[in-house]
Design a protein around this motif. Structure first.
Motif, PDB file in Angstrom:
ATOM      1  N   GLN A 104      31.265 150.343  24.571  1.00 29.38           N
ATOM      2  CA  GLN A 104      31.573 151.267  25.664  1.00 29.38           C
ATOM      3  C   GLN A 104      31.505 150.591  27.026  1.00 29.38           C
ATOM      4  O   GLN A 104      31.747 151.239  28.055  1.00 29.38           O
ATOM      5  CB  GLN A 104      30.644 152.481  25.629  1.00 29.38           C
ATOM      6  N   GLY A 105      31.185 149.300  27.068  1.00 30.33           N
ATOM      7  CA  GLY A 105      31.199 148.551  28.320  1.00 30.33           C
ATOM      8  C   GLY A 105      29.843 148.255  28.914  1.00 30.33           C
ATOM      9  O   GLY A 105      29.725 147.416  29.809  1.00 30.33           O
ATOM     10  N   ALA A 106      28.785 148.950  28.475  1.00 31.73           N
ATOM     11  CA  ALA A 106      27.453 148.690  28.993  1.00 31.73           C
ATOM     12  C   ALA A 106      26.987 147.298  28.567  1.00 31.73           C
ATOM     13  O   ALA A 106      27.413 146.769  27.539  1.00 31.73           O
ATOM     14  CB  ALA A 106      26.469 149.737  28.482  1.00 31.73           C
ATOM     15  N   VAL A 107      26.111 146.705  29.366  1.00 32.09           N
ATOM     16  CA  VAL A 107      25.560 145.385  29.037  1.00 32.09           C
ATOM     17  C   VAL A 107      24.165 145.580  28.464  1.00 32.09           C
ATOM     18  O   VAL A 107      23.230 145.964  29.169  1.00 32.09           O
ATOM     19  CB  VAL A 107      25.515 144.476  30.282  1.00 32.09           C
ATOM     20  N   GLU A 108      24.038 145.328  27.167  1.00 30.69           N
ATOM     21  CA  GLU A 108      22.776 145.485  26.463  1.00 30.69           C
ATOM     22  C   GLU A 108      22.058 144.147  26.357  1.00 30.69           C
ATOM     23  O   GLU A 108      22.628 143.092  26.637  1.00 30.69           O
ATOM     24  CB  GLU A 108      23.030 146.087  25.079  1.00 30.69           C
ATOM     25  N   GLU A 122      18.016 145.306  21.796  1.00 33.21           N
ATOM     26  CA  GLU A 122      16.766 146.044  21.889  1.00 33.21           C
ATOM     27  C   GLU A 122      16.614 146.859  23.163  1.00 33.21           C
ATOM     28  O   GLU A 122      15.660 147.625  23.305  1.00 33.21           O
ATOM     29  CB  GLU A 122      15.579 145.093  21.767  1.00 33.21           C
ATOM     30  N   ALA A 123      17.523 146.707  24.120  1.00 29.52           N
ATOM     31  CA  ALA A 123      17.437 147.465  25.365  1.00 29.52           C
ATOM     32  C   ALA A 123      18.838 147.816  25.843  1.00 29.52           C
ATOM     33  O   ALA A 123      19.777 147.023  25.695  1.00 29.52           O
ATOM     34  CB  ALA A 123      16.699 146.679  26.439  1.00 29.52           C
ATOM     35  N   GLN A 128      15.888 147.849  31.668  1.00 33.03           N
ATOM     36  CA  GLN A 128      15.020 148.399  30.629  1.00 33.03           C
ATOM     37  C   GLN A 128      14.307 147.278  29.875  1.00 33.03           C
ATOM     38  O   GLN A 128      13.130 147.415  29.521  1.00 33.03           O
ATOM     39  CB  GLN A 128      15.822 149.254  29.644  1.00 33.03           C
ATOM     40  N   PHE A 129      14.991 146.181  29.631  1.00 27.79           N
ATOM     41  CA  PHE A 129      14.379 145.045  28.942  1.00 27.79           C
ATOM     42  C   PHE A 129      13.189 144.512  29.729  1.00 27.79           C
ATOM     43  O   PHE A 129      12.092 144.342  29.182  1.00 27.79           O
ATOM     44  CB  PHE A 129      15.419 143.943  28.740  1.00 27.79           C
ATOM     45  N   VAL A 130      13.385 144.238  31.014  1.00 25.63           N
ATOM     46  CA  VAL A 130      12.302 143.715  31.856  1.00 25.63           C
ATOM     47  C   VAL A 130      11.146 144.705  31.902  1.00 25.63           C
ATOM     48  O   VAL A 130       9.969 144.342  31.733  1.00 25.63           O
ATOM     49  CB  VAL A 130      12.821 143.417  33.278  1.00 25.63           C
ATOM     50  N   PHE A 131      11.464 145.963  32.123  1.00 27.66           N
ATOM     51  CA  PHE A 131      10.445 147.009  32.223  1.00 27.66           C
ATOM     52  C   PHE A 131       9.628 147.102  30.938  1.00 27.66           C
ATOM     53  O   PHE A 131       8.396 147.088  30.970  1.00 27.66           O
ATOM     54  CB  PHE A 131      11.134 148.345  32.517  1.00 27.66           C
ATOM     55  N   SER A 132      10.300 147.206  29.807  1.00 32.19           N
ATOM     56  CA  SER A 132       9.586 147.402  28.543  1.00 32.19           C
ATOM     57  C   SER A 132       8.749 146.197  28.174  1.00 32.19           C
ATOM     58  O   SER A 132       7.623 146.343  27.665  1.00 32.19           O
ATOM     59  CB  SER A 132      10.572 147.737  27.416  1.00 32.19           C
TER      60      SER A 132
END
Length: 223
Positions: A104-108, A122-123, A128-132
């Motif tokens: 869908q274009g988001a960068v995971e 995983e994020a 979200q990755f940095v935060f988690s």
């Protein structure tokens, strides 16, 4: 340093997240001025969140040249069934933390294992990755005890929480600020800076994320 990753971004078609671009531009992913500086001062740098995520288990930032080599030798669409990746860090075993563009274009974000037949994101975002990863480190800093005392480990976690607050506005920043305020003196044998309840409240700032696994060609089969 940012320009090299911008080039990789253009090559891969994966947009560089603003947070990663800012960390790169401000030198917050660097290990001292050079190798000698890092070897001489790594304890002070680590304890003071230089680079950021210095409290996180088994994560080492890489520069654009290292990322380019990983892409050329392994995580290249011609080896990986057309799938593109943009590496930004590695584990001690040689696995790669990567950005990947979702359908869908988001960068995971997730770790691509060098010796397994599949991986998964995983994020939902770099933020979200940095935060988690920070929250997880605050709840479990046992890995830091190989090199630091419990008090020093808590100080390292706290320094990272306070450093990243300035890069994450809104609810994520507020959550990290609250988590930092919850860090206090604990027993010498403690392995966490905050309790499980505080960590879960912080993690709830982002919506839960899950991603289906995908096939990865192991590193030694590429080239």
């Amino acid at each position: 340093m940012t320009s090299g990753f911008e080039s990789l971004s253009a090559q891969s078609g994966i947009a560089l997240p603003p947070l990663l671009a800012q960390l790169l531009a401000e030198g917050r992913t660097r290990y001292g001025e050079d190798r000698a500086d890092w070897q001489a001062n790594w304890r002070d740098y680590t304890l003071n969140a230089h680079p950021v995520l210095s409290c996180v288990y088994d994560l080492e930032w890489i520069d654009a040249a290292q990322a380019q080599r990983i892409v050329a030798e392994w995580l290249n669409p011609r080896f990986q069934h057309g799938r593109a990746f943009l590496p930004f860090a590695v584990s001690g075993a040689g696995d790669a933390y990567c950005l990947m563009r979702a359908p869908q274009g988001a960068v995971e974000v997730g770790m691509i294992w060098h010796d397994r037949g599949e991986s998964a994101m995983e994020a939902a975002s770099f933020e979200q990755f940095v935060f988690s990863r920070l929250v997880e480190s605050a709840h479990d800093f046992e890995h830091l005890l190989d090199d630091f005392s419990a008090d020093e480990a808590r100080a390292c976690v706290l320094a990272n929480l306070q450093a990243v607050v300035g890069f994450l506005p809104g609810a994520p920043g507020d959550a990290l600020r609250a988590l930092a305020a919850a860090v206090g003196p604990q027993d010498d044998d403690a392995t966490s800076a905050v309790g499980a309840d505080a960590a879960q409240r912080a993690l709830a700032v982002f919506a839960p994320f899950s991603s289906p696994p995908f096939v990865v060609v192991p590193r030694w089969e590429c080239g």
